[in-house]
Each structure stands twice: as C-alpha cells, then as structure tokens.
Design an enzyme around this catalytic site. Structure first.
Site, PDB file in Angstrom:
ATOM      1  CB  CYS A   2      -0.997  -0.025   1.106  1.00 26.50           C
ATOM      2  SG  CYS A   2      -1.781  -1.547   1.340  1.00 26.50           S
ATOM      3  NE  ARG A  27       4.340   1.906  -1.199  1.00 28.42           N
ATOM      4  CZ  ARG A  27       5.488   1.815  -0.259  1.00 28.42           C
ATOM      5  NH1 ARG A  27       6.650   2.439  -0.586  1.00 28.42           N
ATOM      6  NH2 ARG A  27       4.948   1.242   0.784  1.00 28.42           N
ATOM      7  CD1 TRP A  75       0.285  -5.883  -1.979  1.00 30.20           C
ATOM      8  CD2 TRP A  75       0.268  -5.359  -4.238  1.00 30.20           C
ATOM      9  NE1 TRP A  75       0.899  -6.876  -2.317  1.00 30.20           N
ATOM     10  CE2 TRP A  75       0.969  -6.691  -3.634  1.00 30.20           C
ATOM     11  CE3 TRP A  75       0.069  -5.000  -5.331  1.00 30.20           C
ATOM     12  CZ2 TRP A  75       1.370  -7.360  -4.736  1.00 30.20           C
ATOM     13  CZ3 TRP A  75       0.795  -5.540  -6.380  1.00 30.20           C
ATOM     14  CH2 TRP A  75       1.533  -6.931  -6.000  1.00 30.20           C
ATOM     15  CG  ASN A 101       1.421  -0.008   4.297  1.00 35.53           C
ATOM     16  OD1 ASN A 101       1.267  -1.241   4.210  1.00 35.53           O
ATOM     17  ND2 ASN A 101       2.603   0.565   3.819  1.00 35.53           N
ATOM     18  N   GLY A 102      -0.560  -2.333   6.211  1.00 37.61           N
ATOM     19  CA  GLY A 102       0.077  -3.176   7.133  1.00 37.61           C
ATOM     20  C   GLY A 102      -1.140  -4.175   7.604  1.00 37.61           C
ATOM     21  CD  GLU A 481      16.396 -18.738  -7.849  1.00 41.35           C
ATOM     22  OE1 GLU A 481      15.596 -19.272  -8.910  1.00 41.35           O
ATOM     23  OE2 GLU A 481      16.039 -17.243  -8.020  1.00 41.35           O
ATOM     24  CE  LYS A 485      17.045 -14.453 -10.063  1.00 38.98           C
ATOM     25  NZ  LYS A 485      16.107 -15.261  -9.714  1.00 38.98           N
ATOM     26  CD  GLU A 488      16.629 -14.464 -13.796  1.00 35.41           C
ATOM     27  OE1 GLU A 488      15.468 -14.269 -14.773  1.00 35.41           O
ATOM     28  OE2 GLU A 488      16.565 -14.696 -12.719  1.00 35.41           O
ATOM     29  CG  HIS A 504      26.254 -39.825 -11.972  1.00 34.27           C
ATOM     30  ND1 HIS A 504      26.611 -41.277 -11.969  1.00 34.27           N
ATOM     31  CD2 HIS A 504      26.094 -39.575 -10.621  1.00 34.27           C
ATOM     32  CE1 HIS A 504      26.467 -41.928 -10.813  1.00 34.27           C
ATOM     33  NE2 HIS A 504      26.174 -40.969  -9.842  1.00 34.27           N
ATOM     34  CE  LYS A 600       8.810  -9.666 -11.183  1.00 34.52           C
ATOM     35  NZ  LYS A 600       9.708 -10.339 -10.756  1.00 34.52           N
TER      36      LYS A 600
HETATM   37  O1  M6R Z   1       5.288 -15.183 -11.749  1.00 33.65           O
HETATM   38  P1  M6R Z   1       5.930 -16.608 -11.532  1.00 33.65           P
HETATM   39  O2  M6R Z   1       6.598 -16.943 -10.323  1.00 33.65           O
HETATM   40  O3  M6R Z   1       4.987 -17.445 -12.012  1.00 33.65           O
HETATM   41  O4  M6R Z   1       7.247 -16.584 -12.569  1.00 33.65           O
HETATM   42  C1  M6R Z   1       7.816 -17.579 -12.777  1.00 33.65           C
HETATM   43  C2  M6R Z   1       9.080 -17.451 -13.589  1.00 33.65           C
HETATM   44  O5  M6R Z   1       8.806 -16.810 -14.909  1.00 33.65           O
HETATM   45  C3  M6R Z   1      10.238 -16.314 -13.084  1.00 33.65           C
HETATM   46  O6  M6R Z   1      10.517 -16.917 -11.571  1.00 33.65           O
HETATM   47  C4  M6R Z   1      11.255 -16.353 -13.725  1.00 33.65           C
HETATM   48  O7  M6R Z   1      12.180 -17.359 -13.831  1.00 33.65           O
HETATM   49  C5  M6R Z   1      12.221 -15.100 -13.030  1.00 33.65           C
HETATM   50  N1  M6R Z   1      12.947 -14.314 -14.288  1.00 33.65           N
HETATM   51  C6  M6R Z   1      13.374 -15.568 -12.268  1.00 33.65           C
HETATM   52  O8  M6R Z   1      14.003 -14.508 -11.766  1.00 33.65           O
END
Ligand code: M6R
Length: 605
Positions: A2, A27, A75, A101-102, A481, A485, A488, A504, A600
């Site tokens: 919020c 936000r 939100w 907010n909260g 993960e 990261k 990407e 393996h 995103k």
């Molecule tokens: O919105 P979602 O969590 O469903 O998104 C899933 C993936 O597209 C998302 O986690 C993607 O791998 C990101 N770019 C990771 O940083």
C-alpha cells in the site's frame, strides 16, 4: 504494497494527494482513495482499479477546496480488491477517517468487542476496526491524540496509519509500527507518506519516523511523540539529495538490489498474523483436508522454491511431495490417487503454464492451492484456496524477494499441516518458529557485509564464460536458483547440479576455465559436498565455497556466512547467490532490472 500520502498546507490538497499517489504507483495497487476535510465534515472518494477511476469519480463531484487531505493506494492482502475494502475508511459516526498500510493481527477480537457495543462494519478490513476503536475512545471523553495512542497500543501487528478528524480541521495524525512512514517538512505545508517520492516535488526535508512514534502535523507545525507515554520524541530532519528514480529505489542503484535488501522485511511480514504464539494459523487452508500427496507446480524461481520446500514438507508434515515444472505437468498423463492436492506457486499469478497446469489439476478433480504474490491474479482467483506471499511488488525482472516469501509461506504450510496431522511435535514446532523469527534481524545484520564479499568475488569471476553451481539437500534447489540468476542477469552460461551428480558426466567439463560455486554449509551433507569440492580442485577447477565460519573446506575462494540450522540456512544462502549475480551483472554493465529477452510475467506459452 500500500501507499500513503497526507497533506496539510495552503494548496488545494486533493490534487497534491493525487500527484503523491501517482508517484507511489510503482509500488503496485488495486484500488485507491482519498479523504479530505471541508466545511466541518470528512469526505471520502474511493475506486477499485487504477488512479484514473478515482480521478474520474472526483471530477464528477462539486469543487473540492480542502487544504488538508490524505490518500491511499491499496495492494490487497486481506479482503478482495473492491471499493468497499479500499481506503480511506470512516468511523461509524463519520467523525474520523483512516488510511492504513499493514496488518492488525488481533483485529477479529477487537471487531467482536466493538460489534458487541453496537458498531457496524462495512468492509472486511482490519483498518475499519482500528478507526472505530479510536472513535470509541474519543466518545469516552479522550482527546483525539490520546485516543489514537490508546487504540494503537491495543493493535498488535504492523502498521503505518494516517488519520483525520472532522473536529480538528487542518490536522493530520499518523503513526508507524514496522511499516514505512516518512514525514516531509515543507514551508507552510507538511506531508506524511510511505515513501519519499510521494512528496519529492514539494520538499526534500524529511524525518524518518521510528517504530512506536506518532506524528501530529498541521500546515505550520508538527510534533513527534513516543506512543508509549506521549512524550515528545527527537525527530532529526534530514535533507534528501536523491532524484525521483533514486527515491523510488530507496537510494539503491537498482530495484533488484533494493528488493534483495527488502528480504528481512518480507520474512517479517510473511509471518505477521500467521504465527500466533507457537502456532501457525492459515485459515485459507482450513477448509481443505490435509493432503496425502502434494504436487508442487511452478516455473523458474518459483519452481526452485517448491523444490526447496519438499525438504521440509516431507519430514515436517509427513506429506509425499512431487515438484514439477508447470509446462511439463500440464501435458503429462498423470495417475492420481486419493487425497492428492496441488500447490501452484507463482509470484505474478499470471504465468501461462502455471495457470494451465492449475486448470488441468482442477479438471481432474485435484484441489488447487494458489501461492501468489499478486492479489486478484488469475491463479489466485481460480484456485480453490489462495495464499498470498505478501512480498510487495517485485519490479526487477529477476525474482529475488518473491523466492524468500514463497519459501517462508511453504515452511509455514509444512508446519501448519504438521500441526493438523500431529506429525510435528510441539517443541519442534516452537523451535522452528523461533528460528524463522530470528531471520529478519540476522539478515539485516549480515546483508551489507555479504554485499561487499559478493562484489569482490564478482570482480574476480566476471570474465568466466561458464559456471557450475553445486549443492546437496536443501542446497541443491538453491544451486539451481544461483545458476538461473547468473544466467539471466550476467548472460554467463551457468548450470546448477546436485553435487552427487557431478561424477555422472558434468565433471568431464571441469578445468581451470570453468569455475564452480559450491554451497557447503555445515549440515548433514557437508562431508559429501566437501568431497565434491575436492574432486573439482583435483582437476584444476576453481571453486567459490560458501561455508560457515571456521570451516575446513579448502577452495580457491571461501565465503563464510553465519551457521544456521539446515532448514532455515537457505534464507541466508539465497541472498548471497542473488548478490553475487547482481554484482557480476552490474560489473559487466548489464541492464540489471530488465535483462535482455526476459519479461517479468510470462503470460504466453
Ligand atoms: O510469476 P511467476 O513466479 O509464475 O514466474 C515464474 C518465472 O517466470 C520467474 O520466476 C522467472 O524464472 C524469473 N525471471 C526468475 O528470476
């Protein structure tokens, strides 16, 4: 998350507040509203959807000449994102208005008491309860300030609130407890907002309010009080040098970095209201049976959260767990048994593959739980039960704080089902909750130092063209993960492996040009990952080993982070991996917040 803005001054207040809300739009929000004082009355206007809907509504009203007003973007976390739940809320007698907010954790109990006294509630919010509590104290004879303080003392949880009283024209009351709230000191005008950008065009002089403080402000005066005894508090004024963009990023260079540093807050917020004493309460799941087998389905980072959570769900809740990539789950012919359930994890709640997988599960009669960050998203709406991660909007394309918030929610689900099933002993549960509760402070203390180490290592390894990430047990999903990261953000090819898989095949690739990031905290599998590191070094591979202090691991570079129990260590290891990728990408001059080719939210197949 919020957004709040309040104004007392000499200008027409509603346009100032609307501009402030516009500046808080980044936000994220799903409804908005304003309240203003005029001719001895309080007035409100609210609308679901974007600010334009609120502006259209205001445009159809008679001219508003108020010079004191407050506004809010909501939100949704509790209660649907509809107009009746939008802020501001009025007390029953319309004498007070509030934006908040909260989360007030004990609002149900407060609401029941007020209902017994004859109060009526028109929304599902905790906020409306708070304003009627203040109103009750005003009716009992207290002045507005002590009534406000008395009500806040009864409210457990996190809040940033602003309040107007019809009887005190031109005065704003505000308070904060574990939610951001900043006072802006102008000339002949004053501001209160949840973030600096909201009032940056008008003033750069700010007071950062502390938890447990109340501010009372008019156009020409303001006082900051300690909530406890209403004694005056020190309120040093600081001058902000940031531009608008930097202010939205809270002074951080990128949204990604800001979001990494928000993780302590995200963990704190994720527990608020869900941990009561030594119990986990998840009313969203109460109506569903405890599953015997769970399918966790997601994509990308959210999939990694699911893989990590399996290491908790099986031992704590005694639930067999399959974790699957949504784009595979949706097309697979499955054999389903009794009492199966599926959890669909998605930050955005809109990922096409995850949504399709959810529809498939429902079509074959498997109850679906949506674990999302965005309230009102498709997955949240279509699921049989929705649980929200409450991380606030994640703006950087690379997901960071969303993953910690998902891990936390999944850990709470494991404890919750463990409670219901009786598979988790009370003392074990109390210990787990205590470990989770300690995380925010620990992260706050360690993140700055971790960033420094990440930067040193990033500069040393940024020229690599390939990278391995290895981990075992809880650390295997984190290795996946870490590799995602790095890929990407830095465009460096990286692969995550379970340490035991190296021999393996992948070990054939090891030489001096292929570094490995090894996750080697001192957990039950430490001796195993240690020998994996030795195997790599024996083949001239360079290794960054993330270890605990005092570790006897020998590696090219050692990065020590505090030792934690294995089940919660991921909350500290994850930001280390995020910071390393961030620093590599920044060093390489890449577009950190919007890496090439990525969106995103992936709403297409
Ligand atoms: O919105 P979602 O969590 O469903 O998104 C899933 C993936 O597209 C998302 O986690 C993607 O791998 C990101 N770019 C990771 O940083």
């Amino acid at each position: 998350m919020c957004g709040i803005i309040a104004y007392a001054g000499h200008r027409p207040a509603v346009p100032v507040v609307l501009e402030g809300l516009r500046r808080l739009e980044y936000r994220g929000y799903d409804s908005a509203g304003v309240a203003w004082q005029m001719r001895g009355q309080l007035h409100i206007a609210r609308a679901s959807g974007k600010l334009q809907s609120l502006e259209d509504k205001l445009a159809s009203m008679p001219a508003i000449t108020a010079t004191c007003a407050m506004g809010h973007t909501r939100w949704a976390t509790h209660g649907a994102p509809v107009e009746r739940n939008a802020h501001p809320h009025l007390s029953n007698d319309s004498g007070l208005a509030i934006v908040h907010n909260g989360i007030i954790e004990n609002y149900r109990e407060l609401r029941e008491n007020l209902e017994k006294m004859g109060y009526r509630f028109y929304s599902e919010t905790d906020t409306e309860v708070l304003i009627n509590l203040v109103s009750e104290y005003v009716k009992s004879g207290l002045d507005v300030l002590p009534a406000f303080a008395k009500a806040l003392k009864q409210a457990h949880g996190a809040y940033a609130v602003c309040m107007l009283s019809k009887d005190e024209p031109g005065v704003i009351y505000a308070a904060r407890m574990s939610a951001p709230l900043i006072f802006g000191k102008g000339v002949g005008e004053n501001f209160i907002a949840s973030d600096i950008p909201a009032f940056l065009p008008w003033t750069r002089e700010v007071v950062f309010l502390e938890d447990g403080q109340i501010v009372c402000a008019s156009a020409n005066e303001y006082s900051v009080y300690e909530l406890d005894r209403l004694s005056l508090a020190a309120a040093p004024v600081r001058k902000i040098q940031w531009d608008m963009q930097a202010a939205q990023k809270d002074g951080f260079k990128h949204f990604m970095l800001k979001e990494i540093f928000e993780q302590p807050r995200v963990i704190r917020d994720g527990m608020t209201g869900r941990v009561q004493g030594e119990k986990v309460v998840l009313p969203e799941l109460d109506k569903l049976p405890v599953p015997e087998r769970l399918h966790i389905v997601a994509c990308g980072t959210s999939y990694h959260s699911g893989l990590w959570a399996r290491y908790l769900l099986e031992p704590w809740a005694g639930i067999a767990c399959d974790v699957e990539i949504a784009s595979e789950f949706r097309y697979r012919d499955m054999v389903l048994g009794e009492r199966e359930m599926a959890v669909f994890i998605s930050q955005s709640g809109e990922t096409a593959d995850t949504l399709a997988a959810l529809r498939k599960a429902k079509a074959v009669g498997v109850p679906a739980i949506g674990l999302c960050n965005v309230v009102g998203s498709s997955i949240a709406r279509e699921a049989d039960a929705a649980l929200f991660t409450q991380a606030g909007p994640e703006i950087s394309v690379a997901s960071t704080k969303a993953m910690s918030s998902q891990m936390l929610a999944l850990a709470l689900m494991a404890i919750y089902w463990g409670q219901r099933k009786g598979s988790l002993k009370a003392d074990a549960e109390a210990a787990l909750l205590a470990q989770l509760a300690d995380l925010p402070a620990l992260l706050d203390d360690n993140l700055p130092e971790m960033r420094k180490r990440a930067k040193e290592l990033a500069q040393k390894y940024a020229q690599a063209r390939n990278f391995f990430y290895i981990g075992r047990g809880f650390c295997w999903p984190l290795a996946l993960e870490g590799a995602l990261k790095l890929k990407e953000l830095s465009y460096i090819h990286a692969e995550g492996y379970a340490g035991g898989e190296l021999k393996h095949g992948p070990i054939a690739l090891i030489d001096a040009s292929l570094p490995t990031f090894a996750l080697a905290p001192e957990d039950a599998l430490f001796p195993k990952i240690k020998s994996n590191i030795e195997e790599i070094e024996a083949r001239a591979g360079r290794v960054i080993a993330l270890v605990n202090p005092g570790s006897d691991v020998s590696a090219t570079d050692v990065w020590a982070v505090p030792a934690l129990p294995a089940s919660v260590a991921g909350f500290l290891i994850l930001p280390a991996l995020q910071l390393f990728s961030y620093e590599v990408a920044d060093y390489l001059g890449n577009d950190v917040d919007q890496p090439r080719n990525l969106a995103k939210s992936v709403t297409v197949e």
